[in-house]
Design an enzyme around this catalytic site. Structure first.
Site, mmCIF file in Angstrom:
data_model
loop_
_atom_site.group_PDB
_atom_site.id
_atom_site.type_symbol
_atom_site.label_atom_id
_atom_site.label_comp_id
_atom_site.label_asym_id
_atom_site.label_seq_id
_atom_site.Cartn_x
_atom_site.Cartn_y
_atom_site.Cartn_z
ATOM 1 N N LYS A 47 -6.366 3.677 8.680
ATOM 2 C CA LYS A 47 -5.483 4.619 7.991
ATOM 3 C C LYS A 47 -6.086 6.013 7.988
ATOM 4 O O LYS A 47 -5.398 7.007 8.266
ATOM 5 C CB LYS A 47 -5.246 4.149 6.551
ATOM 6 C CG LYS A 47 -4.356 2.918 6.489
ATOM 7 C CD LYS A 47 -4.234 2.426 5.075
ATOM 8 C CE LYS A 47 -3.233 1.279 5.006
ATOM 9 N NZ LYS A 47 -3.199 0.692 3.669
ATOM 10 N N SER A 88 0.806 -1.216 0.000
ATOM 11 C CA SER A 88 0.000 0.000 0.000
ATOM 12 C C SER A 88 0.845 1.275 0.000
ATOM 13 O O SER A 88 0.327 2.378 -0.156
ATOM 14 C CB SER A 88 -0.955 0.012 1.182
ATOM 15 O OG SER A 88 -0.251 0.303 2.348
#
Ligand code: ADP
Length: 841
Positions: free
Chosen positions: A755, A712
């Protein structure tokens, strides 16, 4: 005729020995046969099958009816001696003259005694060796003529030495050989003739028939003594060996006898003290206990079997402890006892809300669970719940509340670092110090068969050569199997089917797939600042005030102070550290109070630094600047989310790529992908393709955070790379996450909520997300969604547009670059001139 060796031990009885004495006297009175003119004697033959009688020795013999008996009777009638001849081979039934040894012994035969079996016995006394000359009668018994062998009684020095040696050796034999009476040695001392001594010893010690025959044939006394000495030495060897073995065996026997004796004594002492047969009583008590305890049939019979084994053992036997521990386990494990479930959904909702702020999804799911149970109590196959989230987000404490709502016992077992199947299932009882596995240990702690059993850190389960603990856990969690869970120690099926299992984990990635399949995941994403403040006010502060012994409402922590605690003293998704810091504050005040000092009742942000020291985390966003070559990734770690600046530096070199810092293989690959993408787009981005050959790229990911999902960071690395190669700055308030393909497509990633929350916590303003992740935003609190601008993207081009400063015109850039290299040239020339000045030659 069969005979026995001379065995003085047989003479024990007094009456018998008197009779024997008398019979011996009679024997002695019988004279030797007289020699004729040729120096020969004529006597009847006494056949000896397997017996050798030596001169001067007295022995009992047994005679069966037949020629020999006739011969003896006739000799006795005439008051004369006979000659004993030994067969060469004892197996011959009808010996011919050649079957006898050529040397015999003249001997006197005592009174015949009839024995109950029809045979007779008599005492015989050897007189002297004779050499057979000829057989003069065959029927009804042999009569022979023989020449007596004279032996010299003289003792020369050598013979004397031989005699001493014989006596010494014989003495030692007597000491070691229990079948020889002590007098035998005394007897040997009193014998002065060498031949006689040899014969006496040969009679006393146990010798093979062949050796006796050989000794009989050895007429020379000195030779006979030599032979006897040799035989004695051999016999002594054997005896010594026997003695050693005997001593060893004896000491073993002695020890166990001693233990037995001590135990008997202990019993006697206990009886004396009125304590009676404690052991017996203990066994009875154990039996009663097993009978009274509610146990399944199988467990009861296993327990009874062990008690019966115990009853057979002395109380101090080593196995006693092992069996007792085993019995204790059977008796102390819950087998039947259960708590009734409270399946009132409204009551449960009250309790969950009473102790927890927020956590709506988790609470809803649990209330559904309870509702299903209440409507269909038989449906026991509900999925196992798995609470996943960073530490301190209330997983454990929610579990505790569920137990309270249901009225069940609550137990926890941490699986962190469990690598061995035996830790789950126990060791077999044959191992020293064996115990049941942790599952049963925890059940014992619970004390009921239906506790709420929390299996913590299921994502930290290890695997190694000692077996796979996950396989054992599967059996624990699988409703098809767990009604008969097998523990190696207990060796009885244990029913876990009524237990309510809840597992917890920080991250899903490391949970074994087979386990994950059986569980329903409920995420605990972490809290935003406002939620933390709320949780602190409602739960953490009151609890910490109480724990530090302060009175309720005695102090107040202001919101501004809490925010400072949250931002500068803790950096977490949950509230665990926050609670700890609040606790520290409360204890400072408590101390002042107990020291009777003045203490503040309203704690503001300034007091925090005074009490807790300088802040540990800084507002990172405020510190940073828009920079070239640095882009901000939002990453997912075990502790929730974290922001992670990724730095890129380009240096003169040969086109190498170097990556340093906290990276795994996946991240390495995504760095490569980012670079490849960059190269393929060099033209559009205004980068000269030769520069890739003469420049080295260095990517650095800071230590500290260990991201759980490698790919990611892809778009972040690409952004930092492009920034470094194009000199375009990256906006500091943009965070980003997404995987990149070689063609620049942006792929979705996991852990979106964590996140986004971490970006919010770090004070970022914009977050770039893969478009396909938008759906994951539903659970993000509204406040965060309004504070943060979420920018969905599909392609790297979009990322560049959002994250980087606009590109200068290509012309302008070229000019910029030309000016730079011109400047460099001037600089170089200057330097060279300087150098020339320093070194005039
Ligand atoms: P975890 O098991 O997730 O690591 P805990 O359940 O131990 O976390 O939570 C840590 C502390 O935070 C506990 O004292 C718990 O009561 C408190 N806590 C966490 N979340 C909440 C919440 N939503 N409401 C009230 N207290 C909470």
């Amino acid at each position: 005729m069969k005979g026995e060796d001379w065995n003085p031990r047989g003479v024990e009885d007094e009456e018998f020995s008197a009779a024997l004495h008398q019979r011996t006297e009679e024997l002695y009175r019988i004279p030797n046969a007289e020699t004729d003119d040729e120096g020969l004697i004529t006597c009847a033959v006494l056949t000896m099958r397997d017996l050798v009688v030596f001169p001067r020795m007295v022995s009992p013999i047994f005679i069966t009816p037949g020629p020999t008996l006739l011969a003896i009777q006739e000799a006795q009638d005439a008051g004369t001696t006979v000659i004993a001849l030994t067969q060469r081979d004892p197996d011959i039934d009808d010996p011919q003259p050649d079957d006898y040894l050529p040397v015999g012994v003249e001997m006197a035969v005592g009174r015949l005694l009839s024995m109950p079996d029809g045979n007779s016995s008599a005492l015989v006394q050897g007189r002297r060796r004779v050499e057979v000359v000829d057989f003069i009668q065959r029927e009804p018994f042999y009569i022979i003529r023989a020449r007596p062998i004279e032996e010299s009684p003289d003792v020369d020095r050598q013979t004397d030495a031989l005699m001493r040696t014989a006596r010494d050796l014989f003495e030692r034999c007597v000491q070691l050989d229990r079948s020889l009476p002590d007098e035998a040695h005394l007897f040997s001392i009193n014998i002065s003739e060498p031949g006689w001594l040899a014969d006496m010893i040969a009679t006393a010690i146990s010798l093979p028939f062949k050796e006796r025959q050989a000794l009989l044939l050895t007429a020379d006394p000195q030779d006979r003594l030599k032979r006897v000495n040799w035989l004695l030495a051999q016999e002594l060897d054997v005896l010594q060996l026997e003695d050693e073995i005997q001593t060893r065996v004896q000491s073993e026997v002695d020890r166990s006898q001693r233990e037995f004796y001590l135990r008997e004594q202990m019993k006697a002492i206990q009886t004396e003290l009125g304590e009676g047969d404690i052991w017996g009583r203990e066994i009875t008590e154990l039996r009663a206990k097993v009978e009274q305890t509610a146990l399944p049939v199988e467990a009861r019979s296993a327990a009874m079997k062990e008690i019966e084994r115990l009853a057979q053992m002395p109380p101090l036997a080593p196995e006693v402890g092992i069996i007792r521990t085993y019995l204790d386990w059977i008796l102390e494990l819950p087998w039947e006892l259960s708590t009734p479930d409270n399946l009132d959904v409204r009551h449960a909702a009250c309790i969950l809300d009473q102790y927890h702020y927020g956590l709506g999804r988790a609470k809803d799911r649990i209330l559904e669970y309870i509702a299903v149970r209440s409507l269909n109590p038989k449906k026991s196959r509900q999925p196992i719940l798995c609470f996943v989230g960073p530490p301190g987000t209330g997983k454990t404490s929610l579990g505790r509340s569920i137990a309270e709502a249901l009225g069940r016992k609550f137990v926890r077992l941490s699986l962190g670092g469990v690598r061995d199947e035996a830790e789950i299932r126990g060791h077999r009882r044959t191992y020293i110090g064996a115990m049941p596995g942790r599952i049963l240990q925890t059940m014992k702690r619970a004390g009921t068969v239906n506790p709420l059993f929390m299996l913590d850190e299921i994502d930290k389960l290890g695997v190694d050569f000692r077996g796979d603990p996950a396989a054992a856990l599967l059996e624990v969690l699988d409703p098809e199997q767990n009604f008969a869970f097998s523990d190696h120690y207990l060796e009885l099926a244990y029913d876990l089917s009524r237990v309510m299992f809840i597992t917890t984990a920080n991250a899903l990635g490391t949970i074994p797939a087979a386990l994950l399949d059986r569980m329903e995941v409920i995420e605990f994403p972490g809290y935003i600042e406002e939620e933390k403040v709320e949780i602190a006010h409602r739960f953490l502060i009151p609890r910490q005030i109480e724990e530090s012994g302060l009175a309720d409402a005695e102090i107040q922590i202001m919101d501004s102070a809490l925010k400072r605690l949250i931002r500068e003293y803790t950096y977490e998704a949950g509230v665990r550290n926050l609670e700890r810091e609040i606790g520290r504050m409360c204890r400072k005040v408590a101390r002042m109070k107990s020291e009777k000092r003045r203490y503040p009742t309203r704690l503001g942000p300034n007091l925090i630094e005074k009490y807790l020291g300088p802040p540990q985390f800084f507002d990172t966003e405020a510190e940073r600047q828009d920079e070239v070559g640095v882009a901000t990734a939002v990453a997912w770690t075990e502790n929730g989310g974290e922001i992670m600046p990724i730095e890129v530096l380009i240096l003169e070199g040969k086109g190498n790529l170097q990556i340093t810092g906290q990276i795994g293989d996946v991240m390495q690959e995504s760095a490569q992908a980012a670079l490849s993408y960059l190269k393929s787009r060099a033209d559009q981005l205004g980068i000269q393709s030769e520069s890739f050959e003469r420049l080295d790229v260095h990517i650095h990911v800071p230590e500290g955070a260990i991201p759980k999902d490698g790919p990611s960071a892809g778009i972040t690395m690409a952004t930092a790379l492009i920034s470094a190669f194009t000199d375009r700055k990256v906006y500091k308030d943009v965070g980003m996450t997404g995987e990149i393909t070689l063609r620049g497509r942006v792929l979705p990633i996991g852990g979106v909520r964590e996140k986004v929350l971490s970006a919010h916590r770090a004070g970022l303003k914009r977050v770039i997300l893969p478009e396909r992740n938008l759906k994951d935003l539903v659970d993000v609190p509204k406040k965060v969604r309004t504070d943060l601008k979420i920018i969905p993207v599909n392609h790297m081009d979009q990322v560049i547009e959002v994250a980087l400063y606009p590109a200068p015109f290509v012309e302008e850039k070229r000019h910029l670059r030309q000016r730079k290299s011109a400047d460099k040239k001037v600089e170089k020339e200057k330097e060279e001139k300087e150098k020339e000045k320093v070194s005039p030659n």
